[in-house]
Design a protein around this motif. Structure first.
Motif, short mmCIF file in Angstrom:
data_model
loop_
_atom_site.label_atom_id
_atom_site.label_comp_id
_atom_site.label_asym_id
_atom_site.label_seq_id
_atom_site.Cartn_x
_atom_site.Cartn_y
_atom_site.Cartn_z
N ILE A 102 0.65 -1.07 -0.06
CA ILE A 102 -0.06 0.16 -0.06
C ILE A 102 0.85 1.33 0.10
CG2 ILE A 102 -1.92 1.24 1.21
CD1 ILE A 102 -2.77 -1.33 -0.26
N GLU A 103 1.89 1.24 1.02
CA GLU A 103 2.89 2.50 0.70
C GLU A 103 3.46 2.46 -0.71
OE1 GLU A 103 4.54 2.44 5.33
OE2 GLU A 103 5.50 1.27 3.82
N ASP A 104 3.85 1.45 -1.42
CA ASP A 104 4.54 1.73 -2.71
C ASP A 104 3.48 2.15 -3.58
OD1 ASP A 104 6.36 0.84 -4.79
OD2 ASP A 104 4.67 -0.54 -5.34
N LEU A 105 2.08 1.60 -3.54
CA LEU A 105 1.18 2.09 -4.41
C LEU A 105 0.81 3.82 -4.12
CD1 LEU A 105 -0.38 0.75 -6.60
CD2 LEU A 105 -2.23 0.22 -5.26
N HIS A 106 0.77 4.00 -2.78
CA HIS A 106 0.60 5.42 -2.49
C HIS A 106 1.59 6.16 -3.16
CE1 HIS A 106 -0.81 8.93 -0.39
NE2 HIS A 106 0.33 9.07 0.19
N LYS A 107 2.72 5.82 -3.30
CA LYS A 107 3.92 6.80 -3.20
C LYS A 107 4.17 6.74 -5.18
CE LYS A 107 9.02 6.76 -3.28
NZ LYS A 107 10.17 6.34 -2.58
N ASN A 108 3.75 5.65 -5.61
CA ASN A 108 3.87 5.67 -7.18
C ASN A 108 2.64 5.41 -7.72
OD1 ASN A 108 6.88 5.23 -7.31
ND2 ASN A 108 6.24 3.72 -5.94
N GLY A 196 -13.20 13.16 -2.75
CA GLY A 196 -12.06 12.10 -2.86
C GLY A 196 -12.47 10.64 -2.95
N ASP A 197 -13.87 10.56 -2.64
CA ASP A 197 -14.67 9.03 -2.76
C ASP A 197 -14.48 8.66 -4.03
OD1 ASP A 197 -14.67 8.94 0.30
OD2 ASP A 197 -16.69 9.52 0.36
N TYR A 198 -14.56 9.43 -4.79
CA TYR A 198 -14.44 9.07 -6.33
C TYR A 198 -13.18 8.50 -6.87
CZ TYR A 198 -18.91 11.90 -7.32
OH TYR A 198 -20.13 12.12 -7.23
N PHE A 199 -12.22 8.46 -5.84
CA PHE A 199 -10.86 8.19 -6.52
C PHE A 199 -10.40 7.04 -5.65
CE2 PHE A 199 -11.52 12.38 -7.93
CZ PHE A 199 -11.38 12.48 -9.09
N PHE A 200 -9.65 6.01 -6.32
CA PHE A 200 -9.09 4.89 -5.64
C PHE A 200 -7.81 5.60 -4.86
CE2 PHE A 200 -6.44 1.09 -6.08
CZ PHE A 200 -7.09 0.26 -4.92
N SER A 201 -7.13 6.57 -5.54
CA SER A 201 -6.08 7.19 -4.74
C SER A 201 -6.33 7.58 -3.52
CB SER A 201 -5.40 8.12 -5.72
OG SER A 201 -6.11 9.25 -5.87
N PHE A 202 -7.57 8.22 -3.25
CA PHE A 202 -7.89 8.66 -2.07
C PHE A 202 -8.07 7.37 -1.07
CE2 PHE A 202 -10.81 10.26 1.02
CZ PHE A 202 -10.35 11.52 1.49
N GLU A 203 -8.65 6.45 -1.58
CA GLU A 203 -9.10 5.21 -0.82
C GLU A 203 -7.71 4.69 -0.43
OE1 GLU A 203 -10.54 2.06 1.30
OE2 GLU A 203 -11.40 3.85 0.55
N ILE A 204 -6.70 4.67 -1.28
CA ILE A 204 -5.47 4.09 -0.83
C ILE A 204 -4.95 4.83 0.35
CG2 ILE A 204 -3.15 3.99 -1.50
CD1 ILE A 204 -4.53 1.39 -2.53
N TYR A 205 -5.13 6.10 0.41
CA TYR A 205 -4.53 7.13 1.45
C TYR A 205 -5.16 6.69 2.68
CZ TYR A 205 -5.12 11.52 4.12
OH TYR A 205 -4.89 12.38 4.85
N ARG A 206 -6.63 6.54 2.51
CA ARG A 206 -7.31 6.48 3.64
C ARG A 206 -7.15 5.09 4.61
NH1 ARG A 206 -13.06 8.08 2.89
NH2 ARG A 206 -13.07 6.62 1.19
#
Length: 381
Positions: A102-108, A196-206
């Motif tokens: 998850i950290e790797d996906l959040h960063k990249n 933010g709920d529309y985006f997977f990037s926000f879900e990864i952050y959450r």
């Protein structure tokens, strides 16, 4: 993995659509939420495994979580899928450092998923329940424009929502409510997190925020694998009163989550107060929320296929009465095109309810598969 049913809506090319059913090759049972990628369209099967597909359709892909993907050369009314994954024996369960993933996906994130301006034709569906009774439903065709396919916190905090995402309502095919006598819980709030709920990037952050809470307990286990694809069980227990658990499908070569299906259990989160549009204060208790994101690879890039959020056991407490609220909101990304334009000419105003916006009228026919419950609700006088 639990399959979640979606609504399917096809555009004018599918006026002569036939019912195609996707079933389990081993037991003949229908497969819900099977994804069908046609040349210029994407649809999903309903809870009975059906989807309307043009009988002249050729060379399309059918896939479902836990089953082998098939490429269909010519239309067939029944498509059989073989189970794809061999579950790993319990004694051989392999632990996975899910936080590292998850950290790797959040960063990249912007390197792994398509991050340029995009335009989609979508099916948008929202439903609301009070004490298990359907009280609101809307189904619409819309266009969705995204600047980067990810959430921009700077624009979100500044409420520059049009710089992040725009929606144009074309045809509101069904809209009905039965809110008489129901306590109004609508507020004047549209916080940045709602965008933010529309985006997977926000879900990864959450999810990462829950992992980073003090004394959180994180579990990741590889439960099945097929070539480059892994199914990983995820569980995060935090001291905030929120537990997260579910499964993800992960491509270990591309380092991308292609299917994300996690449940937030929030009953132990403290009750807090909210104020509705009429200035009336009420108590609000969080329930459980299921979050699903689905992606597919097209021309070497990962783009969204669907997104769904469902909630249950959310309680409204006011004037000695306690009502249980449930809801579901889902988007199917039927088409995808790269966009050079800066957004849409006509768009929804996110400072008010999306359904309070006046839809654009388009001469575009559609075929919609309603569930029995939905059809009964529409037929109510």
């Amino acid at each position: 993995m639990k399959h979640i049913s979606f609504l399917f809506l096809l555009f004018s090319a599918f006026l002569t659509a036939q019912k195609l059913q996707v079933v389990d090759a081993e037991n003949g049972k229908p497969i819900a939420n099977a994804r069908i990628i046609l040349i210029n369209q994407l649809v999903y099967t309903n809870e009975d495994g059906f989807a309307p597909v043009n009988e002249n359709s050729k060379d399309f892909e059918v896939s479902a979580s836990g089953f082998k993907k098939v490429n269909v050369k010519n239309f067939s009314s029944i498509i059989k899928l073989q189970p794809a994954f061999k579950d790993i024996e319990e004694v051989k369960i392999i632990n996975v450092d899910i936080k590292k993933i998850i950290e790797d996906l959040h960063k990249n994130y912007n390197k792994r998923y398509f991050d340029k301006p995009s335009l989609y034709d979508i099916t948008f569906k929202s439903k609301g329940f009070n004490n298990n009774n359907l009280i609101f439903m809307v189904i619409a065709e819309a266009k969705l424009w995204s600047k980067s396919n990810s959430y921009n916190f700077r624009d979100g905090y500044k409420k520059n929502y049009d710089e992040i995402l725009q929606i144009q309502l074309n045809n509101v095919k069904y809209k009905k409510d039965n809110l008489k006598g129901i306590f109004n819980v609508k507020t004047n709030e549209f916080e940045h997190a709602s965008m933010g709920d529309y985006f997977f990037s926000f879900e990864i952050y959450r999810l990462l925020a829950n992992m980073n809470t003090k004394n959180s307990k994180i579990t990741g286990r590889l439960i099945s694998e097929d070539n480059d694809t892994q199914v990983i069980y995820v569980k995060v227990q935090s001291e905030r009163g929120i537990d997260v658990s579910g499964e993800i499908t992960y491509n270990k070569i591309d380092k991308v989550i292609t299917l994300y299906n996690l449940i937030y259990q929030q009953e132990n989160f403290p009750i807090y107060k909210k104020t509705n549009k009429d200035g009336v204060e009420f108590d609000y208790q969080l329930g459980n929320a299921s979050v699903l994101f689905d992606f597919y690879k097209k021309d070497g890039i990962y783009i969204p296929a669907s997104k769904k959020v469902t909630g249950e056991k959310f309680f409204i407490i006011h004037d000695g009465k306690k009502d249980e609220r449930s809801f579901s909101t889902e988007i199917v990304y039927n088409t995808f095109t790269k966009s050079n334009k800066k957004g849409l000419e006509s768009k929804v105003d996110f400072n008010k309810s999306i359904w309070d916006n006046v839809p654009v009228k388009e001469d575009k026919e559609a075929t919609i598969l309603l569930s029995k419950e939905e059809q009964e609700f529409i037929n109510q006088k």
